[in-house]
Design a protein around this motif. Sequence first.
Motif, short mmCIF file in Angstrom:
data_model
loop_
_atom_site.label_atom_id
_atom_site.label_comp_id
_atom_site.label_asym_id
_atom_site.label_seq_id
_atom_site.Cartn_x
_atom_site.Cartn_y
_atom_site.Cartn_z
N TYR A 122 -1.82 -22.63 15.91
CA TYR A 122 -0.37 -22.71 15.71
C TYR A 122 0.21 -21.32 15.52
O TYR A 122 1.27 -20.98 16.07
CB TYR A 122 -0.03 -23.64 14.54
N HIS A 156 0.32 -27.37 12.97
CA HIS A 156 0.45 -27.03 11.55
C HIS A 156 0.31 -28.30 10.69
O HIS A 156 -0.47 -28.35 9.74
CB HIS A 156 1.81 -26.36 11.33
N HIS A 189 14.06 -24.37 12.64
CA HIS A 189 13.48 -24.30 13.98
C HIS A 189 14.37 -24.99 15.01
O HIS A 189 14.54 -24.50 16.12
CB HIS A 189 12.08 -24.92 13.97
N VAL A 209 7.52 -23.97 20.07
CA VAL A 209 7.88 -24.15 18.65
C VAL A 209 7.29 -25.46 18.14
O VAL A 209 6.61 -25.49 17.10
CB VAL A 209 9.42 -24.15 18.47
N ASP A 224 8.02 -21.81 9.24
CA ASP A 224 6.57 -21.99 9.04
C ASP A 224 6.21 -21.89 7.55
O ASP A 224 5.35 -22.62 7.06
CB ASP A 224 5.80 -20.93 9.82
N TYR A 260 12.82 -26.67 6.98
CA TYR A 260 12.05 -25.99 8.03
C TYR A 260 12.42 -26.54 9.40
O TYR A 260 12.60 -25.78 10.36
CB TYR A 260 10.53 -26.07 7.75
N HIS A 305 7.24 -24.97 5.66
CA HIS A 305 6.31 -26.02 6.09
C HIS A 305 5.05 -25.99 5.22
O HIS A 305 4.62 -27.00 4.66
CB HIS A 305 5.98 -25.79 7.57
#
Lengths: 305, 305
Positions: free
Chosen positions: A90, A129, B94, A122, B126, B90, B129
Amino acid sequence: MSTKSDMVHASISLKPALDAIGKAMDQRFDRLLPVPADSRARLFEAMRHAAIGGGKRMRPLLVVAACDLFHVPRERALRVALAIECIHVYSLIHDDMPCMDDDDMRRGKPTVHKAFDEATAVLAGDSLHALAFEILADPATHEDPFARAELVTELAIASGPSGMAGGQMMDLVADDASYDLSGVTRLQQLKTGALIGFCLEAGAIMARVPDAQRTPLRGYARDLGLAFQIADDLLDVEGSADAAGKAVGKDAAAGKATFVSLLGVERARTQATMLIDQAIAHLHGFGEEGDLLRAIARFAIERDR
Amino acid sequence: MSTKSDMVHASISLKPALDAIGKAMDQRFDRLLPVPADSRARLFEAMRHAAIGGGKRMRPLLVVAACDLFHVPRERALRVALAIECIHVYSLIHDDMPCMDDDDMRRGKPTVHKAFDEATAVLAGDSLHALAFEILADPATHEDPFARAELVTELAIASGPSGMAGGQMMDLVADDASYDLSGVTRLQQLKTGALIGFCLEAGAIMARVPDAQRTPLRGYARDLGLAFQIADDLLDVEGSADAAGKAVGKDAAAGKATFVSLLGVERARTQATMLIDQAIAHLHGFGEEGDLLRAIARFAIERDR
């Protein structure tokens, strides 16, 4: 002076272990990412593109080697290895994007945003993740929920803003920050060192080894991580794009401070060798169950990619 | 026919609860994200920009309301609420990026890639996340590691390629896929429904409620999620950018199938009302401890943003 024990250890080749972990990861990613018969297909194809068939699988191998120290069943070790590789892949997908490092090639293939598009990159990164934590929290990874929760905690810290993502941010602002040697060391300890630290810690968590007995593993991870990064910097200066499977010479072109730019090639190489000796010395309390970790340490500075 | 019980329930205003959860989330994000005195500062500033001071905090409120059903201590409920909001924020960061929805405004402020830059937006997303899972796996969230591991599992599934990220992918390819009503329903159940489902499930997990007793919560979450999305689609057609704090009319401009484009405004509104009645009916087994969930359901279709 080389002792008999050193010579025995040095004779272990990493090639079979690297081949085996590569195969194991490919198989498990193939099972983890079946392409669904709906419009999410493109997302799964992008994840497969990035995750299957490439890379050294150095982090999964470290997890397996660390688990070997404590005789953790291989199937379980491979689940943790898969999770850490999800995180690594990732981070590569996002890091390669035009707004980040802007790389077209990775592991000898077009990067995800090139082979697919940026939006898919993305989402493919975000999906891998999430999958990493799903894998770790599953009872199949460990029957003891304490171990599963601890794996999640450690991976979240190692990959988040106090670990990998924080290091990537430090790297992004590197042009303005103009780090000295301690700055570069700190950057790399976050950017790559934290995840390498998790690989070793994971072995101890899986075996429920008490915190106090994890010190040698942390020392090994810290020294290996830095040596690995110095070797990467050397390859960026001296290596070929063919061998690396990605563009080289980028750090120098960007005028970024690296171990090599700060120390020079010769001192950087000496430093890496010294760190590897130190890393191996941390393992003195382990017998042949530590041989794989010793072989990985030597490989870290001898590889050509 | 309106029963006395209905009238009592209807009298509950959501305003104080919304104000309280907004304040609680802002306080907790402030504590979670202290700006470090190193070159990661920009990363933390970007996370704070996105996370603090804005949004309806609908998902955190749902977590608290679901935890109220089972008398889960408020401090613990708020930790889970913070984790789900990390995931929501998050996903917004994105999703707003130029390669995705390309939005300049969010919650009445410039989006993260506008206020900072795209690379920082990737890393801020990220980082939040990872923080979500770090929060859930922490012993402060629940003393029972089974509960912590289950929270991680459910959030990873709800946010990953079989949940939110999968739904976002379906949305990305929507132009080519031209969904019918069942396609749009499936898309929304993944894209927004899965996380709403987690909010309710979290209450049951925190209270260690057996799986068999979670059916009403799942029914409530499913109906509420769809009604909420229909209301969103109606606001996209009828609302103002000022009230929404973001651009409106984008779905219609993109020619995407939505509940409103497929059903028309009137039938969509009727359908949303019916779903909310159904959602509330699922709660018949609960007394006044379910009032907050009932009030949220009514608010879902009465809000103006």
